[in-house]
Design a protein around this motif. Sequence first.
Motif, short mmCIF file in Angstrom:
data_model
loop_
_atom_site.label_atom_id
_atom_site.label_comp_id
_atom_site.label_asym_id
_atom_site.label_seq_id
_atom_site.Cartn_x
_atom_site.Cartn_y
_atom_site.Cartn_z
N LYS A 31 3.23 11.94 -10.57
CA LYS A 31 2.68 13.27 -10.87
C LYS A 31 3.77 14.26 -11.24
CE LYS A 31 -1.19 12.83 -7.63
NZ LYS A 31 -1.76 13.37 -6.38
N ASP A 32 4.99 14.05 -10.73
CA ASP A 32 6.07 15.00 -10.97
C ASP A 32 7.40 14.25 -10.96
OD1 ASP A 32 7.55 17.25 -11.32
OD2 ASP A 32 7.26 18.05 -9.31
N PRO A 33 7.67 13.43 -11.99
CA PRO A 33 8.85 12.58 -11.97
C PRO A 33 10.16 13.34 -11.98
CG PRO A 33 7.78 12.52 -14.11
CD PRO A 33 6.85 13.23 -13.18
N LYS A 34 10.16 14.62 -12.39
CA LYS A 34 11.40 15.40 -12.39
C LYS A 34 11.72 15.97 -11.02
CE LYS A 34 11.19 16.64 -17.26
NZ LYS A 34 12.30 15.75 -17.64
N ALA A 35 10.84 15.71 -10.05
CA ALA A 35 11.09 16.07 -8.66
C ALA A 35 11.39 17.54 -8.47
CB ALA A 35 12.22 15.22 -8.09
N ARG A 36 10.53 18.39 -9.04
CA ARG A 36 10.70 19.82 -8.80
C ARG A 36 10.30 20.13 -7.35
NH1 ARG A 36 8.75 19.56 -14.04
NH2 ARG A 36 6.62 19.46 -13.30
N SER A 74 0.83 -1.21 0.00
CA SER A 74 0.00 0.00 0.00
C SER A 74 0.86 1.25 0.00
CB SER A 74 -0.92 0.01 1.22
OG SER A 74 -1.65 1.21 1.29
N VAL A 75 1.94 1.24 0.81
CA VAL A 75 2.83 2.39 0.88
C VAL A 75 3.46 2.65 -0.50
CG1 VAL A 75 4.98 3.26 1.88
CG2 VAL A 75 3.29 2.10 3.33
N HIS A 76 3.92 1.58 -1.14
CA HIS A 76 4.56 1.72 -2.47
C HIS A 76 3.58 2.31 -3.48
CE1 HIS A 76 6.89 0.79 -6.05
NE2 HIS A 76 5.83 0.17 -6.54
N ARG A 77 2.33 1.86 -3.45
CA ARG A 77 1.33 2.38 -4.39
C ARG A 77 1.16 3.89 -4.21
NH1 ARG A 77 -2.66 -1.15 -6.31
NH2 ARG A 77 -3.56 0.73 -7.23
N THR A 78 1.02 4.34 -2.96
CA THR A 78 0.83 5.77 -2.71
C THR A 78 2.08 6.57 -3.11
OG1 THR A 78 -0.64 5.25 -0.86
CG2 THR A 78 0.24 7.48 -0.96
N CYS A 79 3.27 6.03 -2.76
CA CYS A 79 4.51 6.73 -3.09
C CYS A 79 4.69 6.84 -4.60
CB CYS A 79 5.71 5.99 -2.49
SG CYS A 79 5.85 6.16 -0.70
N TYR A 80 4.40 5.76 -5.31
CA TYR A 80 4.65 5.80 -6.75
C TYR A 80 3.65 6.70 -7.46
CZ TYR A 80 7.02 4.31 -10.92
OH TYR A 80 7.79 4.31 -12.06
N ASP A 81 2.39 6.72 -6.99
CA ASP A 81 1.41 7.66 -7.55
C ASP A 81 1.88 9.10 -7.33
OD1 ASP A 81 -0.19 5.63 -8.41
OD2 ASP A 81 -1.62 5.77 -6.76
N PHE A 82 2.43 9.36 -6.15
CA PHE A 82 2.94 10.69 -5.84
C PHE A 82 4.09 11.06 -6.76
CE2 PHE A 82 6.08 13.29 -3.60
CZ PHE A 82 5.32 14.33 -3.10
#
Length: 373
Positions: free
Chosen positions: A77-82, A66-74
């Motif tokens: 949304k912004d893979p370049k980590a701005r 569950s944690v991985h699912r939430t983290c990866y969805d997050f």
Amino acid sequence: MAFCAGLPQLEALYNQYAGDLFALCYLYAAPKGQTFSLLRECLEDLYTIEKRWRKAQSGAAGFLWSVHRTCYDFYAKDPKARKKAKPSGEGGSLALPFSLTDPLRAILRLPGRYKTPLYLCVCRGWTAAQAAQVTGSSPARVESLVAAALKKLDMPREKAAAVLATVQPGEAAPRAWERFAAAAEQPDFQKKQRSRRFWQGVDNAVPFVALGLIVLAAAAYLGVEQGWFTGRPYAPSAAVESQPVSSAPREPADVSVYVPEEGGFVEYTVHNTPYAWEGLVRQMVYLGGAPEGSSYVSSHQEGDTLTVELAGASPVDEPLLQAMAATIQAFSGAEHLSLRCDGQELTADSQTAQDLLAASFPVTRTAEVDYRE
């Protein structure tokens, strides 16, 4: 009634797996300055989504799934980590017991697909099969991601394990839970969660909606092209005749009119000429660059050929036809030209205006005159 897990039961699971929960949230969200925001989001999903809660109760792999699912969805949304500004009340007072070193920065810069496999297999010592239960992939995929991550980092496995082991919440763990529990007890908590999941669903649906629109557009194009809707394949319509230069007067300008003289041609620059075919032909006649009594009838473009219809312009000799062709080409910019009079192609010694455009055209003199009505 909306589902909510029991807070005491969730707290017990949180205390059991707080280190792993924090580490994954930090790996995914630290570059954006939102580690504790993501941690709270993980707890909110566990608390309000029944499937996540039931999975979390099955053991460490289920909880971290569950944690991985939430983290990866997050992350998605912004893979370049701005980096974003920290939300009010998050992060600032929750001191962490480790420093951000250069090796840790390198790990944080890895793409999201590497982070969970690297943490579980290298730091926690899980097997590829165990980690695959969390990531929802195959053991072979997990092994290849771990190997690729270590290669990108140019870091031995033992050093990567030591760096990852430093990522611990320390005293921030109980403080983070207190903040979540206080928020969960607010009357509007469920309303906020429904709103969050709605907009999260919208975000997740956007790529699929865009893909659907592309497919629909492609289907519409093929339907017209192949005649699926009408039973007849698309065929281009016949070219529509149109005047390349409007007959309506525009801003007056200087135009060139060529006139034959012994040994070559004179180039007259006629100042302040209304930009209209009628005015051009009138100056040609005045200056001797067209037969006396000539007048403009019409013009139209077919493909790359400009056809100009005149009246009273026949007969012509070769120098005069060549001068007319040069003047009309200079005025219109057309590469291919057909001059006609009374429905017949104008010719001189069996040569057309287009033929004479390619012939030698010596300009022996230039002069300037004003436009005459």
